[in-house]
Each structure stands twice: as structure tokens, then as C-alpha cells.
Design a protein around this motif. Structure first.
Motif, PDB file in Angstrom:
ATOM      1  N   UNK A 125      32.696  50.636  29.475  1.00 24.72           N
ATOM      2  CA  UNK A 125      33.062  49.634  28.464  1.00 24.72           C
ATOM      3  C   UNK A 125      34.077  50.206  27.480  1.00 24.72           C
ATOM      4  N   UNK A 126      33.895  51.472  27.057  1.00 21.42           N
ATOM      5  CA  UNK A 126      34.858  52.070  26.125  1.00 21.42           C
ATOM      6  C   UNK A 126      36.244  52.181  26.769  1.00 21.42           C
ATOM      7  N   UNK A 127      36.276  52.498  28.057  1.00 21.05           N
ATOM      8  CA  UNK A 127      37.568  52.535  28.753  1.00 21.05           C
ATOM      9  C   UNK A 127      38.234  51.165  28.751  1.00 21.05           C
ATOM     10  N   UNK A 128      37.452  50.112  28.977  1.00 25.15           N
ATOM     11  CA  UNK A 128      38.010  48.759  28.939  1.00 25.15           C
ATOM     12  C   UNK A 128      38.512  48.400  27.548  1.00 25.15           C
ATOM     13  N   UNK A 129      37.778  48.808  26.503  1.00 30.85           N
ATOM     14  CA  UNK A 129      38.220  48.543  25.126  1.00 30.85           C
ATOM     15  C   UNK A 129      39.523  49.268  24.833  1.00 30.85           C
ATOM     16  N   UNK A 130      39.638  50.517  25.344  1.00 35.59           N
ATOM     17  CA  UNK A 130      40.879  51.264  25.114  1.00 35.59           C
ATOM     18  C   UNK A 130      42.069  50.597  25.802  1.00 35.59           C
ATOM     19  N   UNK A 131      41.852  50.027  26.984  1.00 32.93           N
ATOM     20  CA  UNK A 131      42.945  49.368  27.700  1.00 32.93           C
ATOM     21  C   UNK A 131      43.390  48.079  27.014  1.00 32.93           C
ATOM     22  N   UNK A 132      42.507  47.454  26.262  1.00 28.93           N
ATOM     23  CA  UNK A 132      42.883  46.225  25.555  1.00 28.93           C
ATOM     24  C   UNK A 132      43.930  46.465  24.491  1.00 28.93           C
ATOM     25  N   UNK A 133      44.051  47.708  24.016  1.00 22.80           N
ATOM     26  CA  UNK A 133      45.018  48.013  22.962  1.00 22.80           C
ATOM     27  C   UNK A 133      46.445  48.116  23.485  1.00 22.80           C
ATOM     28  N   UNK A 139      44.847  46.661  34.974  1.00 24.24           N
ATOM     29  CA  UNK A 139      43.776  46.371  35.943  1.00 24.24           C
ATOM     30  C   UNK A 139      42.579  47.262  35.666  1.00 24.24           C
ATOM     31  N   UNK A 140      41.461  46.641  35.498  1.00 24.52           N
ATOM     32  CA  UNK A 140      40.231  47.360  35.205  1.00 24.52           C
ATOM     33  C   UNK A 140      39.062  46.519  35.700  1.00 24.52           C
ATOM     34  N   UNK A 141      38.063  47.117  36.360  1.00 28.31           N
ATOM     35  CA  UNK A 141      36.948  46.318  36.886  1.00 28.31           C
ATOM     36  C   UNK A 141      36.239  45.500  35.822  1.00 28.31           C
ATOM     37  N   UNK A 142      36.094  46.052  34.622  1.00 26.95           N
ATOM     38  CA  UNK A 142      35.416  45.311  33.565  1.00 26.95           C
ATOM     39  C   UNK A 142      36.289  44.164  33.079  1.00 26.95           C
ATOM     40  N   UNK A 143      37.585  44.447  32.821  1.00 26.43           N
ATOM     41  CA  UNK A 143      38.479  43.408  32.321  1.00 26.43           C
ATOM     42  C   UNK A 143      38.730  42.320  33.352  1.00 26.43           C
ATOM     43  N   UNK A 144      38.620  42.667  34.642  1.00 27.40           N
ATOM     44  CA  UNK A 144      38.857  41.654  35.675  1.00 27.40           C
ATOM     45  C   UNK A 144      37.782  40.578  35.681  1.00 27.40           C
ATOM     46  N   UNK A 244      15.104  46.962  38.232  1.00 26.76           N
ATOM     47  CA  UNK A 244      16.164  46.008  37.959  1.00 26.76           C
ATOM     48  C   UNK A 244      17.192  46.534  36.988  1.00 26.76           C
ATOM     49  N   UNK A 245      17.505  47.842  37.078  1.00 29.68           N
ATOM     50  CA  UNK A 245      18.605  48.364  36.293  1.00 29.68           C
ATOM     51  C   UNK A 245      19.817  48.537  37.187  1.00 29.68           C
ATOM     52  N   UNK A 246      19.673  48.183  38.424  1.00 24.55           N
ATOM     53  CA  UNK A 246      20.719  48.464  39.400  1.00 24.55           C
ATOM     54  C   UNK A 246      22.020  47.778  39.097  1.00 24.55           C
ATOM     55  N   UNK A 247      22.003  46.574  38.627  1.00 26.50           N
ATOM     56  CA  UNK A 247      23.262  45.868  38.379  1.00 26.50           C
ATOM     57  C   UNK A 247      23.669  46.095  36.943  1.00 26.50           C
ATOM     58  N   UNK A 248      24.597  47.025  36.756  1.00 25.78           N
ATOM     59  CA  UNK A 248      25.033  47.348  35.407  1.00 25.78           C
ATOM     60  C   UNK A 248      25.963  46.261  34.865  1.00 25.78           C
ATOM     61  N   UNK A 249      26.911  45.844  35.654  1.00 29.27           N
ATOM     62  CA  UNK A 249      27.816  44.772  35.246  1.00 29.27           C
ATOM     63  C   UNK A 249      27.606  43.606  36.197  1.00 29.27           C
ATOM     64  N   UNK A 250      27.202  42.473  35.684  1.00 36.43           N
ATOM     65  CA  UNK A 250      26.992  41.309  36.530  1.00 36.43           C
ATOM     66  C   UNK A 250      27.195  40.050  35.711  1.00 36.43           C
ATOM     67  N   UNK A 251      27.392  38.953  36.396  1.00 42.20           N
ATOM     68  CA  UNK A 251      27.537  37.651  35.740  1.00 42.20           C
ATOM     69  C   UNK A 251      27.060  36.591  36.689  1.00 42.20           C
ATOM     70  N   UNK A 252      27.062  35.363  36.210  1.00 42.50           N
ATOM     71  CA  UNK A 252      26.597  34.266  37.035  1.00 42.50           C
ATOM     72  C   UNK A 252      27.606  33.919  38.125  1.00 42.50           C
ATOM     73  N   UNK A 253      28.880  34.207  37.900  1.00 43.76           N
ATOM     74  CA  UNK A 253      29.914  33.770  38.836  1.00 43.76           C
ATOM     75  C   UNK A 253      30.620  34.903  39.535  1.00 43.76           C
ATOM     76  N   UNK A 254      30.464  36.121  39.054  1.00 45.66           N
ATOM     77  CA  UNK A 254      31.191  37.236  39.628  1.00 45.66           C
ATOM     78  C   UNK A 254      30.224  38.238  40.232  1.00 45.66           C
ATOM     79  N   UNK A 255      30.676  38.961  41.253  1.00 46.56           N
ATOM     80  CA  UNK A 255      29.874  39.999  41.881  1.00 46.56           C
ATOM     81  C   UNK A 255      29.828  41.216  40.977  1.00 46.56           C
TER      82      UNK A 255
END
Length: 561
Positions: A125-133, A139-144, A244-255
Motif C-alpha cells: 500500500x505504501x508503494x502505491x501511495x508513493x506512485x500516486x505522487x 502501473x501497479x497491482x494495487x492502483x489497477x 481467511x487471511x489468504x486474500x490480502x487484496x480483494x474486492x467484489x468485482x476484481x480478482x
């Protein structure tokens, strides 16, 4: 034919009357019975009389011998029960220490895994925040995950992290209860050993095996049985679980973009459980035979270790200060071996411990000023290993090995130190754990029932207890008789303390210790670990190796270094 004479006619007597043991012939017996009415007469043949007397004598002698054998047998049973009691308590204590060590290791691994997964997620998440600047979207998995968001509301409604922790508290009381099988019963049915068939050897039964020939209907009310469950322990069924800690980043619409291996790793570790030792498998009832002490450097220090003594090697170690050599005493074989290491000098006022895995850890010491050096010796290779230095420089401190950790306690560096740190033998890293309530120079410490006890010092008479779970020291109401150096040893369910000319025993819980006798007046000071074998304690004090007899309470000098 009898050679006795008749008391009346002096002829050969054939009869005897038990009124006065009078010998009579057949002609005089009538007159004897008619003349003496004051006595009860019972005449009988002399041959029969002596035969009956001899039979009664033999029967009386046989009964006396049987009574003596029964007395000896019961006395031996009492002694064996006392030995069995001591060994049983020791085995249960060892099982408790083993279980506590396993629990501590499991909890620490779980905490490290959870901490690592959280740190990895935070890093992403910190890497994604740094890329926002940056001016342009990178391209970043979190930002995508936000590519399909059209408005700030879509961003707020997006589930980025799924977090869940499920805990099931294990029933340790039931688990430990089911892990112990204890049976002690006294029966009134005699157990007659089976007669061996001619030409076949008589096989002696093991005392630890229950006798199925005993009749349960005749059992006395002296039976105490704790049920045994040889199946999977309750600990394996209800251990603390993280799910159920396996999915660190997940959403209702994205893998999910990252799947944690935490669940698979944890399940793998849970499935690997140590094999349960057979109950009382290694209990020895025979008394230990004394061994002569010999000086020898030819025998390998990795000689076989007696079973059921300890998880540690049966060695006592002494480091010669300001030299490059140390000696190892094998308690089982009663011999010494000297190790010389080039380009190495051991310091004054250091401390050392014999650890599980066949290692000796020596820490710190004094060389014009306190040092933080750490020396590690491995028995399997007879060589030194690399290890990081302690966080604090110190000397005149105490050191205790407990499980996979080595604790360095107190000491001196310009002032009396309160700091306590421990070495993790799995990754060889030092970490501060708690702190003493008072600074102590030359303290004494020992591990007892999974806890650390620290006592005394040059200017202290108080005693502290360290809880390995809470990592906190607590002052105890029990204190030493005077502030002075002492030796403290753990054996069975007691703690033995030597101070000055007095000997004390303590259970680690009472508010006072019991003085059990006197010893030779010395400035007792523990150097290195002690070793308990059978009814003896081996320890080093004042550069001398001593043997303490727990039965006779006698201290014997083995060797002066």
C-alpha cells in the motif's frame, strides 16, 4: 526302639505322658494315670511324640521365614514406590516443560507470520501511495484495482483488504489430562508366577506393564487411574487457528492480486506433531553405580548420553579465564576433555550455558572494561560458530538456558544492571526481554517449572520470578537470609539454595524457604549450568567442580581447576 527308661521300673519306656513329660512302660502307665489326678494326662507313643514335635518345629520355622520374606518384600515395595513416585513426578514435569516450549514456539511462529503478512500488505500500500505522487499514473497491482472507478463514491465503496482472524481457545486441561496414563492399584488376589515349561526360559515381566491376570473384583479401594487417550490430542483439534487471511487484496468485482501462503504454511506446521513418547518407557529402577573419576582426553565428548536424564548433554563446562582453553566434564563417564582454540581468549567474569542442540554459549566478561562478546561452541563439529554480540556490555552476570533461548541477566557495567536479553537459538538474534526490578551484580538464576528465578547478588537478598509468557519480572515475598552470593539449583519440584554455611530448600511459591542443614562455609557462586543426574547435582563454584548428594546432603570436591 526307644532307649529311654521307665520312671518307675527302669525298663525300656514305650510311652510318654505330657503331664510332666514322664517316660513309662506299658505296665506302669495304668498306675501313673490312677495316682496323679491333679494333672491332665495324654499318653502317646514316644515315636509319635517326637515326630509331631519335629513337624511343629519345622512348621514354626517355615512360618517365621515366610514372615521375614513378606516383611522384606513389602519393604522393597515401599522403596520402589518412592522411587517410582519421584520418577513419575520428574517425567510429568519434563512433559510440562516440553509442552510449554512447544506452545511458546508455536505462538511465536504464529505471531511472526501474522506480523510478516501485515508488513507485506503495508509495504504494498505504501508503494502505491508513493506512485500516486508522480505526474502520470504508473502501473501497479494495487492502483489497477481502481481502473474501473468513475467517481469518488466508487473508490470509497471498493473493498481493498479483507481481514479476518478466528481464534479457538484450546482446552489444555483436558488435553494434558488425556495425555497422561497413570495406574496404581493394590489387589488381594495373589499373582503366582507361571512355572516355565521344561527347556523353556522364564521371561520376566516388566513392572511397568499392567498385570491382566489380577482379578478386578478383589481390588482394594487404593486404585487411582487417569484415563489415557492415545488418539490425536485435543490440542491438535482445537489449537489456535488463523483463517481467511489468504486474500490480502480483494474486492467484489476484481480478482485478488496477492494470495498469502500463510494458511498453507500454518496447516503444514499443525500437521507435523511430535511423536508422543511411550509412558514410562525409559524409567530405570536400578540404583546408579558410582563411577571413578579419571582424567582423559582420548574419548569423544559426543559419547552416548543416558536416556531419561535431560534434553541436554550430560556435560559440565568450565572456561579458564585469560586463556584460550576450556574443559568439559562428562558426568556419565566421569572424565574430562580439554579444548584449545587458537586466537581466542576467554574473559574474566563471563557466564556460559549448555543449550539444547549440543551448543555451549558463553557471553560477555571483563577485560579492563565490560565486553559484549559471544562465543558459541558446537559439540557435533567441535568448532566455534559465529554469533552476534549482545545488545549490552556487561560482566558478573547470570545466564540461564531455557528451551530455544539463552537468557543473560543483570551484571555490572559502571552500575548494577537491570537489563535482561535473550538469544534465540533458531536465528541467533538477541532481543531485550523485560527488566529486573533491581540491579544485581553476581546474581544467581535457574529455570524451574518453565519460569526463571533470579536471586540475590552482592548487595541484594530479594528474589524475582520471570514469566516467559508475559515477559515480566515480579518480586517474590521470599528473600534470602542475607545479601550475598549463592548457588541455586532446580531439582524435582524444589529449588536448592546454598549460601554461606547454610542449605535451604524452597518450592518457588512459599513466602519463606526452609533451612534444611549446614554445609561447609564458602562463598558459593554458580559458574555455568548445574546438572542433575539420579540423586546427585554437579556444579561449579569458586573454580571448583562439586558433587552434591541429595540423599546424604554431602558435598564432595571432584576437581579444582
Amino acid at each position: 526302639m526307644s532307649t529311654e527308661e521307665c520312671s518307675n521300673c527302669k525298663n525300656d519306656a514305650k510311652l510318654i505322658c505330657d503331664c510332666k513329660n514322664v517316660y513309662l512302660c506299658e505296665q506302669c502307665i495304668g498306675n501313673h494315670l490312677m495316682q496323679n489326678f491333679a494333672f491332665k494326662h495324654r499318653p502317646q507313643r514316644i515315636v509319635d511324640y517326637f515326630a509331631n514335635t519335629q513337624r511343629h518345629t519345622i512348621e514354626l520355622k517355615s512360618r517365621t521365614e515366610i514372615k521375614a520374606a513378606i516383611h522384606s518384600k513389602l519393604s522393597n515395595e515401599v522403596l520402589e514406590l518412592e522411587e517410582f513416585r519421584k520418577i513419575s513426578l520428574q517425567k510429568i514435569s519434563e512433559m510440562l516443560q516440553f509442552t510449554e516450549k512447544q506452545l511458546l514456539e508455536t505462538v511465536e511462529k504464529l505471531m511472526n507470520m501474522v506480523s510478516d503478512e501485515c508488513e507485506n500488505a503495508q509495504r504494498e500500500i505504501r508503494n502505491a501511495i508513493a506512485l500516486l505522487r508522480l505526474p502520470e499514473m504508473q502501473h501497479n497491482p494495487v492502483l489497477s484495482m481502481f481502473d474501473f472507478c468513475k467517481s469518488p463514491d466508487d473508490v470509497r465503496d471498493l473493498n481493498i483488504i479483507y481481514k479476518n482472524l478466528d481464534l479457538e481457545y484450546p482446552n489444555m486441561h483436558e488435553t494434558i489430562h488425556n495425555a497422561v496414563n497413570f495406574c496404581l492399584q493394590i489387589t488381594t488376589s495373589p499373582v503366582i508366577p507361571a512355572q516355565p515349561v521344561k527347556g523353556q526360559k522364564n521371561i520376566r515381566r516388566d513392572r511397568s506393564e499392567p498385570d491382566i491376570r489380577r482379578s478386578s473384583s478383589n481390588n482394594l479401594n487404593l486404585r487411582s487411574i487417569i484415563s489415557l487417550n492415545d488418539e490425536v490430542t485435543e490440542l491438535e483439534k482445537s489449537s489456535t487457528s488463523i483463517g481467511s487471511i489468504g486474500s490480502i487484496f480483494s474486492s467484489k468485482t476484481f480478482k485478488p492480486i496477492k494470495t498469502s501462503p500463510l494458511i498453507s504454511r500454518y496447516k503444514t506446521q499443525r500437521s507435523i506433531t511430535p511423536s508422543k513418547p511411550k509412558l514410562f518407557e525409559n524409567i530405570e529402577m536400578e540404583l546408579k553405580t558410582p563411577k571413578q573419576e579419571t582424567n582423559s582426553t582420548e574419548k569423544n565428548i559426543n559419547s552416548p548420553v543416558q536416556k531419561n536424564i535431560s534434553l541436554l548433554f550430560p556435560y559440565i563446562t568450565y572456561f579458564f579465564p585469560t586463556t584460550n582453553r576450556f574443559t568439559i566434564y562428562n558426568v556419565i563417564e566421569a572424565n574430562f576433555k580439554t579444548i584449545i582454540l587458537p586466537n581466542k581468549m576467554f574473559l574474566e567474569h563471563s557466564a556460559w550455558s549448555l543449550c539444547e542442540g549440543g551448543r555451549i554459549i558463553q557471553t560477555c566478561g571483563f577485560d579492563t572494561r565490560p565486553r559484549s562478546d559471544v562465543f558459541v561452541f558446537k559439540f557435533s563439529t567441535e568448532s566455534a560458530e559465529k554469533c552476534s554480540s549482545t545488545n549490552y556490555k556487561r560482566c558478573k552476570h547470570a545466564q540461564v538456558s531455557l528451551g530455544n533461548y539463552v537468557y543473560v541477566i543483570g551484571g555490572f557495567n559502571k552500575i548494577a544492571l537491570k537489563s535482561v536479553e535473550r538469544l534465540n537459538l533458531l536465528n541467533f538474534k538477541w532481543r531485550k526481554v523485560g527488566g529486573l526490578n533491581v540491579g544485581r551484580v553476581f546474581p544467581t538464576a535457574c529455570a524451574h517449572n518453565g519460569k526463571l528465578y533470579v536471586a540475590g547478588g552482592e548487595d541484594e537478598r530479594s528474589i524475582e520470578c520471570f514469566n516467559t509468557l508475559t515477559k515480566k519480572f515480579a518480586m517474590l515475598p521470599c528473600v534470602l537470609e542475607r545479601p550475598f552470593r549463592n548457588c541455586m539449583f532446580s531439582y524435582d519440584d524444589k529449588i536448592l539454595i546454598l549460601q554461606g554455611s547454610a542449605r535451604y530448600e524452597w518450592d518457588g511459591k512459599s513466602s519463606s524457604m526452609v533451612k534444611t542443614g549446614n554445609v561447609e562455609e564458602k562463598s558459593w557462586q554458580t559458574m555455568g549450568d548445574h546438572y542433575v543426574i539420579s540423586d546427585e547435582i554437579y556444579f561449579i563454584s569458586e573454580k571448583m567442580l562439586f558433587r552434591y548428594d541429595l540423599i546424604d546432603h554431602r558435598i564432595t570436591l571432584v576437581k579444582a581447576f
